[in-house]
Write an enzyme that holds these catalytic residues in place. Structure first.
Site, PDB file in Angstrom:
ATOM      1  N   ASN A  99      36.238   8.042  53.031  1.00 52.74           N
ATOM      2  CA  ASN A  99      36.763   6.707  53.287  1.00 52.74           C
ATOM      3  C   ASN A  99      35.838   5.914  54.206  1.00 52.74           C
ATOM      4  OD1 ASN A  99      38.907   7.638  51.816  1.00 52.74           O
ATOM      5  ND2 ASN A  99      40.205   8.028  53.587  1.00 52.74           N
ATOM      6  N   HIS A 116      30.491   8.291  53.024  1.00 51.49           N
ATOM      7  CA  HIS A 116      30.202   7.076  52.245  1.00 51.49           C
ATOM      8  C   HIS A 116      30.041   5.844  53.122  1.00 51.49           C
ATOM      9  CE1 HIS A 116      32.310   9.193  48.631  1.00 51.49           C
ATOM     10  NE2 HIS A 116      31.091   9.651  48.832  1.00 51.49           N
ATOM     11  N   CYS A 145      19.661 -10.907  58.148  1.00 49.22           N
ATOM     12  CA  CYS A 145      19.127 -10.239  59.341  1.00 49.22           C
ATOM     13  C   CYS A 145      18.170 -11.222  60.035  1.00 49.22           C
ATOM     14  CB  CYS A 145      18.369  -8.978  58.877  1.00 49.22           C
ATOM     15  SG  CYS A 145      17.412  -8.175  60.165  1.00 49.22           S
ATOM     16  N   GLY A 184      44.269  13.989  49.807  1.00 51.67           N
ATOM     17  CA  GLY A 184      44.250  12.615  49.304  1.00 51.67           C
ATOM     18  C   GLY A 184      43.001  12.203  48.584  1.00 51.67           C
ATOM     19  N   THR A 185      42.440  13.111  47.773  1.00 51.76           N
ATOM     20  CA  THR A 185      41.286  12.709  46.973  1.00 51.76           C
ATOM     21  C   THR A 185      41.463  13.199  45.540  1.00 51.76           C
ATOM     22  OG1 THR A 185      38.876  12.849  46.691  1.00 51.76           O
ATOM     23  CG2 THR A 185      39.944  14.742  47.741  1.00 51.76           C
ATOM     24  N   PRO A 211      50.030  14.158  46.104  1.00 52.94           N
ATOM     25  CA  PRO A 211      51.268  14.082  45.315  1.00 52.94           C
ATOM     26  C   PRO A 211      51.031  14.478  43.855  1.00 52.94           C
ATOM     27  CG  PRO A 211      50.737  11.950  46.331  1.00 52.94           C
ATOM     28  CD  PRO A 211      49.601  12.867  46.598  1.00 52.94           C
ATOM     29  N   ALA A 228      50.505  12.815  52.215  1.00 51.79           N
ATOM     30  CA  ALA A 228      49.810  13.355  53.393  1.00 51.79           C
ATOM     31  C   ALA A 228      50.553  12.990  54.677  1.00 51.79           C
ATOM     32  CB  ALA A 228      48.397  12.799  53.443  1.00 51.79           C
TER      33      ALA A 228
HETATM   34  C1  BV8 Z   1      24.990  10.070  43.934  1.00 49.81           C
HETATM   35  C2  BV8 Z   1      31.893   3.780  49.139  1.00 49.81           C
HETATM   36  C3  BV8 Z   1      22.895  10.503  43.103  1.00 49.81           C
HETATM   37  C4  BV8 Z   1      31.815   2.407  48.582  1.00 49.81           C
HETATM   38  C5  BV8 Z   1      32.176   5.304  47.266  1.00 49.81           C
HETATM   39  C6  BV8 Z   1      27.975   8.800  35.813  1.00 49.81           C
HETATM   40  C7  BV8 Z   1      27.549   7.498  36.014  1.00 49.81           C
HETATM   41  C8  BV8 Z   1      27.160   7.035  37.281  1.00 49.81           C
HETATM   42  C9  BV8 Z   1      27.194   7.891  38.366  1.00 49.81           C
HETATM   43  C10 BV8 Z   1      27.641   9.174  38.145  1.00 49.81           C
HETATM   44  C11 BV8 Z   1      28.022   9.645  36.906  1.00 49.81           C
HETATM   45  N1  BV8 Z   1      28.409  10.945  37.036  1.00 49.81           N
HETATM   46  C12 BV8 Z   1      28.306  11.305  38.329  1.00 49.81           C
HETATM   47  C13 BV8 Z   1      27.800  10.260  38.995  1.00 49.81           C
HETATM   48  C14 BV8 Z   1      27.513  10.251  40.393  1.00 49.81           C
HETATM   49  C15 BV8 Z   1      28.539   9.377  41.113  1.00 49.81           C
HETATM   50  C16 BV8 Z   1      29.950   9.822  40.774  1.00 49.81           C
HETATM   51  O1  BV8 Z   1      30.421  10.827  41.274  1.00 49.81           O
HETATM   52  N2  BV8 Z   1      30.627   9.055  39.907  1.00 49.81           N
HETATM   53  C17 BV8 Z   1      31.956   9.451  39.476  1.00 49.81           C
HETATM   54  C18 BV8 Z   1      32.875   8.216  39.481  1.00 49.81           C
HETATM   55  C19 BV8 Z   1      31.856  10.060  38.102  1.00 49.81           C
HETATM   56  N3  BV8 Z   1      28.283   9.603  42.494  1.00 49.81           N
HETATM   57  C20 BV8 Z   1      27.401   8.812  43.114  1.00 49.81           C
HETATM   58  O2  BV8 Z   1      26.852   7.858  42.599  1.00 49.81           O
HETATM   59  C21 BV8 Z   1      27.095   9.213  44.541  1.00 49.81           C
HETATM   60  N4  BV8 Z   1      25.689   9.261  44.707  1.00 49.81           N
HETATM   61  O3  BV8 Z   1      25.415  10.869  43.153  1.00 49.81           O
HETATM   62  O4  BV8 Z   1      23.682   9.867  44.088  1.00 49.81           O
HETATM   63  C22 BV8 Z   1      21.526  10.358  43.543  1.00 49.81           C
HETATM   64  C23 BV8 Z   1      20.812  11.502  43.767  1.00 49.81           C
HETATM   65  C24 BV8 Z   1      19.520  11.383  44.145  1.00 49.81           C
HETATM   66  C25 BV8 Z   1      18.958  10.111  44.301  1.00 49.81           C
HETATM   67  C26 BV8 Z   1      19.698   8.972  44.083  1.00 49.81           C
HETATM   68  C27 BV8 Z   1      20.999   9.091  43.704  1.00 49.81           C
HETATM   69  C28 BV8 Z   1      27.648   8.189  45.510  1.00 49.81           C
HETATM   70  C29 BV8 Z   1      29.149   8.218  45.452  1.00 49.81           C
HETATM   71  C30 BV8 Z   1      29.707   7.334  46.564  1.00 49.81           C
HETATM   72  C31 BV8 Z   1      30.246   6.067  45.964  1.00 49.81           C
HETATM   73  N5  BV8 Z   1      30.902   5.283  47.022  1.00 49.81           N
HETATM   74  N6  BV8 Z   1      32.708   4.616  48.269  1.00 49.81           N
HETATM   75  C32 BV8 Z   1      33.144   1.707  48.651  1.00 49.81           C
HETATM   76  O5  BV8 Z   1      34.161   2.325  49.063  1.00 49.81           O
HETATM   77  O6  BV8 Z   1      33.148   0.525  48.271  1.00 49.81           O
HETATM   78  S1  BV8 Z   1      33.141   6.294  46.309  1.00 49.81           S
HETATM   79  C33 BV8 Z   1      34.784   5.878  46.431  1.00 49.81           C
HETATM   80  O7  BV8 Z   1      35.470   6.873  45.655  1.00 49.81           O
HETATM   81  C34 BV8 Z   1      35.399   5.971  47.799  1.00 49.81           C
HETATM   82  O8  BV8 Z   1      34.566   6.488  48.809  1.00 49.81           O
HETATM   83  C35 BV8 Z   1      36.551   6.934  47.535  1.00 49.81           C
HETATM   84  O9  BV8 Z   1      36.958   7.609  48.660  1.00 49.81           O
HETATM   85  C36 BV8 Z   1      35.879   7.826  46.589  1.00 49.81           C
HETATM   86  C37 BV8 Z   1      36.639   8.888  45.892  1.00 49.81           C
HETATM   87  O10 BV8 Z   1      37.870   8.389  45.510  1.00 49.81           O
HETATM   88  P1  BV8 Z   1      39.155   8.983  46.267  1.00 49.81           P
HETATM   89  O11 BV8 Z   1      38.939   8.864  47.732  1.00 49.81           O
HETATM   90  O12 BV8 Z   1      39.436  10.342  45.751  1.00 49.81           O
HETATM   91  O13 BV8 Z   1      40.250   7.952  45.881  1.00 49.81           O
HETATM   92  P2  BV8 Z   1      41.086   7.891  44.521  1.00 49.81           P
HETATM   93  O14 BV8 Z   1      41.792   6.584  44.498  1.00 49.81           O
HETATM   94  O15 BV8 Z   1      40.204   8.300  43.375  1.00 49.81           O
HETATM   95  O16 BV8 Z   1      42.160   9.064  44.686  1.00 49.81           O
HETATM   96  C38 BV8 Z   1      43.184   8.925  45.650  1.00 49.81           C
HETATM   97  C39 BV8 Z   1      43.906  10.248  45.650  1.00 49.81           C
HETATM   98  O17 BV8 Z   1      44.896  10.196  46.670  1.00 49.81           O
HETATM   99  C40 BV8 Z   1      44.621  10.551  44.341  1.00 49.81           C
HETATM  100  O18 BV8 Z   1      44.401  11.895  43.980  1.00 49.81           O
HETATM  101  C41 BV8 Z   1      46.102  10.325  44.681  1.00 49.81           C
HETATM  102  O19 BV8 Z   1      46.942  11.203  43.962  1.00 49.81           O
HETATM  103  C42 BV8 Z   1      46.097  10.673  46.144  1.00 49.81           C
HETATM  104  N7  BV8 Z   1      47.155  10.032  46.929  1.00 49.81           N
HETATM  105  C43 BV8 Z   1      47.758   8.832  46.719  1.00 49.81           C
HETATM  106  N8  BV8 Z   1      48.674   8.617  47.704  1.00 49.81           N
HETATM  107  C44 BV8 Z   1      48.626   9.693  48.533  1.00 49.81           C
HETATM  108  C45 BV8 Z   1      47.664  10.595  48.052  1.00 49.81           C
HETATM  109  N9  BV8 Z   1      47.380  11.761  48.654  1.00 49.81           N
HETATM  110  C46 BV8 Z   1      48.077  12.057  49.769  1.00 49.81           C
HETATM  111  N10 BV8 Z   1      49.013  11.246  50.306  1.00 49.81           N
HETATM  112  C47 BV8 Z   1      49.316  10.061  49.718  1.00 49.81           C
HETATM  113  N11 BV8 Z   1      50.263   9.273  50.251  1.00 49.81           N
END
Ligand code: BV8
Length: 243
Positions: A99, A116, A145, A184-185, A211, A228
């Protein structure tokens, strides 16, 4: 299940925690993929990428401004406070968050890694120097800047590498902890999503709080289905009770 999990937590010397947007959901911060989630009206590729910023820096900056306004109205919830309390009683502890909302720090967490980045910091696109978001009305959006280059949010966009030191600290904690708590991820985003698997592979006990089921739910030792903000305080209370 809570009693079993609390016992595991109490017995563990070294604890690592990975949190995602779900830990801030009860604070009112929209999650990424839930109902009404951040990405609902936009696709991640449209906004949280270097290409999007290069194409339309104003749009991307305004989206982060909108998110900052939403987050500024949010307070840490009992889940954040429970994790700060756990840090104070665990012998070895690291909180690894995906986060960027700064709510863990606001709740008192200090042994914290932000994989992140942080929405309240900005970074020069030329010099890479990081500073706090200017709290003065901005003459232009995005602001520049002193060197003249555009400022960007100090967050990790899709396709960008994570901060090396943050990822190293997180990986090291996943490799050496006795207990790994995943809260929560959706475990969809890499490389953060690999951390619980690394811990599992090294023999750690893995507990998930969510959940909904996730792609790793079938792998964890204890899966606590629920919010959570309710489960974490109950875990801490049960841990104390098992003293
Ligand atoms: C990298 C910051 C490589 C910005 C974020 C295909 C195409 C393109 C890219 C990729 C691909 N396949 C893989 C990739 C790599 C990509 C990736 O993983 N993509 C995914 C989508 C497939 N990853 C990257 O690009 C990363 N970098 O790989 O670099 C590289 C290597 C060498 C050289 C150069 C490059 C960078 C990833 C970081 C991206 N930035 N955030 C911003 O926020 O604006 S990611 C973003 O998603 C947030 O940080 C967020 O936290 C994160 C993950 O999501 P979650 O936190 O899990 O949130 P989500 O809504 O999904 O889930 C919420 C959960 O909470 C659910 O499960 C729900 O049930 C639960 N919940 C709900 N309520 C509750 C609860 N739990 C508990 N209590 C509750 N009350």
């Amino acid at each position: 299940m809570i009693t079993e999990a609390a016992k595991r937590i109490r017995e563990a010397r070294a604890i690592a925690v990975l949190t995602g947007a779900g830990v801030s959901a009860e604070s009112g911060v929209p999650t990424f993929r839930g109902e009404g989630g951040l990405w609902r009206q936009f696709r991640a590729e449209d906004l949280a990428t270097p290409g999007a910023f290069a194409r339309d820096p104003r749009l991307v900056w305004e989206w982060y401004d909108w998110r900052r306004q939403k987050i500024a109205a949010c307070r840490p919830n009992p889940a954040h406070h429970a994790l700060a309390a756990l840090e104070s009683v665990a012998a070895e502890f690291l909180l690894i968050t995906q986060n960027i909302d700064d709510l863990h720090r606001k709740a008192g967490s200090r042994r914290l890694v932000e994989l992140h980045g942080n929405i309240w910091r900005v970074r020069c696109t030329r010099e890479a120097t990081v500073s706090a978001l200017p709290d003065v009305p901005l003459a232009e959006i995005p602001p520049r800047c002193g060197c003249g280059a555009l400022l960007r949010p100090d967050v990790v966009w899709f396709g960008e590498s994570l901060p090396v030191d943050a990822l190293e600290r997180a990986m090291q904690a996943a490799e050496t902890c006795e207990l790994f708590l995943v809260v929560g991820t959706s475990t969809l985003v890499q490389p953060a999503a690999s951390l619980p698997l690394v811990a599992k592979g090294r023999g750690a006990v893995v507990i998930e709080v969510n959940p909904d089921p996730t792609p790793i739910s079938h792998l964890v030792d204890v899966s606590l289905q629920g919010k959570a903000g309710e489960i974490l305080p109950a875990l801490l209370a049960a841990r104390r009770g098992s003293a």
